[in-house]
Design a protein around this motif. Structure first.
Motif, PDB file in Angstrom:
ATOM      1  N   THR A  50       0.834  -1.204   0.000  1.00 44.35           N
ATOM      2  CA  THR A  50       0.000   0.000   0.000  1.00 44.35           C
ATOM      3  C   THR A  50       0.870   1.255   0.000  1.00 44.35           C
TER       4      THR A  50
ATOM      5  N   PRO B  61      -6.648  -4.388  -0.447  1.00 44.40           N
ATOM      6  CA  PRO B  61      -7.232  -3.176  -1.040  1.00 44.40           C
ATOM      7  C   PRO B  61      -7.375  -3.231  -2.559  1.00 44.40           C
ATOM      8  N   GLU B  94     -12.953  -9.778  -1.174  1.00 40.72           N
ATOM      9  CA  GLU B  94     -11.705  -9.059  -0.847  1.00 40.72           C
ATOM     10  C   GLU B  94     -11.040  -9.574   0.426  1.00 40.72           C
ATOM     11  N   LEU B 118      -9.300  -0.113   6.027  1.00 38.20           N
ATOM     12  CA  LEU B 118      -9.753  -1.095   5.033  1.00 38.20           C
ATOM     13  C   LEU B 118     -11.030  -1.778   5.511  1.00 38.20           C
ATOM     14  N   LYS B 121     -14.031   0.652   5.265  1.00 39.20           N
ATOM     15  CA  LYS B 121     -14.486   0.830   3.889  1.00 39.20           C
ATOM     16  C   LYS B 121     -15.316  -0.376   3.436  1.00 39.20           C
TER      17      LYS B 121
END
Lengths: 111, 292
Positions: A50, B61, B94, B118, B121
């Motif tokens: 990330t 993600p 996910e 994460l 979301k």
């Protein structure tokens, strides 16, 4: 998605940027960060992934040549710091140094 | 064909239970059952030699939210994990599962704040979908109640309404409890502590709740059926009972198949309820035929 602009670097980010002064792939960065910080700062692969994406988005690093291995998806993507990245890192370095010197007088008095 | 080397379990989990799942996988692996796939809450374990394994359940993600297919960016993510010692096991949308025998390597997401973002979301997107279903369902139910000229369909809409109201209540409770958990987690991060994720005991609670909810729906329908019968609306009552019988006729075999290895108390309750309901239906029919 709105682009997230980096204002400053967290401790792990700072070490990753330091590591990327030379071209490196993910696993090498993790090892280098451990080495530079005396194993004090640990970065997991997910967090690193990330972070690299964020750096690339902000133009602080750029993909360097890729090390190809047997499987097509198993290639090791190398990254290197950009000119903008170097400027950013230098600014952060100066800021940290300033923090130390600012604190020094006070801390001396505490001892 | 029955496969002795594979067991399937139904596990009801939320995204705040990722640690609970990790604990479950580690415990199962120690008994020789290795998680192999996750499909809509059905966890498949495969029999191998028992081993001590660490698991990491992550929200990736870059992953697609509506498919289990692995895209290019996620393949890169998985590759980076593999290089650092985490082998990819399986995924459900996910939510990705990784395993490693190495005790010394760091977890995949070392940044607690990032993981929390994460989760938030993903929970928001999932909840938004559930709320959308609830609103559409609510609209259709209320429209039919506002003009119920077609009385023969009434029992169906009663069922739909009961189902919808309880569904909405559950959604509200879920949202509130997530919000509370999230606030607590943010507090923990701000004060430099680790986030407190739910442990494995929460999975048992959720399972009990799930079966309890099914039992609750059945009991409500029985009460309604009895009420209809007492008010001389036997046709309604029968439709309701047939509905219950059909619902349970589908659910019970499913529960048994999924929980072959551990038939829980809740499943037993449901089976008992089905038998009782079928008995009532059998008893009601002759009464109706005789015109009593």
């Amino acid at each position: 998605m709105p682009r997230e602009t980096l204002q400053s670097l967290t401790e792990p980010m700072y070490y990753v940027m330091l590591a990327l002064v030379k071209p490196m792939c993910g696993i090498e960065i993790m090892e280098k960060v451990g080495e530079l910080s005396g194993q004090r700062v640990v970065i997991g692969p997910g967090t690193l992934y990330t972070m690299l994406a964020k750096f690339e988005e902000n133009g602080l690093i750029t993909p360097a040549d890729t090390t190809q291995s047997a499987a097509p998806w198993a290639k090791r993507k190398n990254y290197i710091i950009t000119h903008k990245g170097k400027e950013f890192l230098t600014r952060e370095y100066e800021r940290l140094k300033r923090q130390i010197s600012d604190g020094e007088k006070i801390m001396e008095g505490l001892k | 064909m029955k496969n002795e080397n594979v067991i399937k379990k139904f596990i009801s989990y939320e995204l705040t239970d990722l640690k609970a799942l990790e604990e479950n996988f580690t415990e199962m692996a120690a008994e020789g059952w290795y998680i192999r796939s996750i499909r809509s809450g059905i966890f498949e374990y495969e029999k191998k030699e028992p081993a001590k394994l660490r698991y990491c359940v992550e929200i990736v993600p870059t992953a697609d939210r509506n498919t289990n297919r692995i895209n290019q960016k996620t393949a890169e993510y998985i590759e980076l994990c593999r290089q650092s010692g985490w082998e990819f096991v399986c995924n459900s949308a996910e939510v990705y599962v990784f395993a490693s025998p190495d005790e010394s390597i760091p977890v995949i997401t070392t940044d607690g704040d990032e993981k929390l973002k994460l989760i938030k979301k993903s929970v928001r997107i999932r909840n938004a979908l559930l709320w959308l279903i609830a609103v559409l369902n609510g609209l259709s139910v209320s429209t039919h109640f506002l003009n119920y000229e077609n009385e023969r369909l009434m029992p169906f809409w009663i069922f739909a309404a009961v189902f919808w109201v309880s569904y909405a209540v559950i959604l509200i409770i879920r949202s509130i409890s997530f919000h509370r958990w999230y606030k607590n987690a943010v507090g923990n991060i701000d004060s430099g502590n680790q986030i407190e994720y739910n442990g494995k005991e929460v999975l048992k609670k959720r399972k009990k709740f799930f079966y309890g909810y099914l039992a609750f729906i059945c009991v409500l329908l029985i009460v309604m059926a009895v009420w209809c019968m007492m008010n001389g609306q036997t046709a309604f009552a029968i439709t309701l009972l047939v509905e219950i019988a059909v619902v349970t006729a589908v659910i019970v075999p499913l529960v048994i198949i999924l929980n072959k290895s551990d038939l829980s108390v809740a499943a037993m309750v449901i089976i008992t309820l089905t038998v009782v309901m079928l008995l009532i239906t059998v008893m009601v029919f002759p009464i109706l035929l005789l015109g009593i």
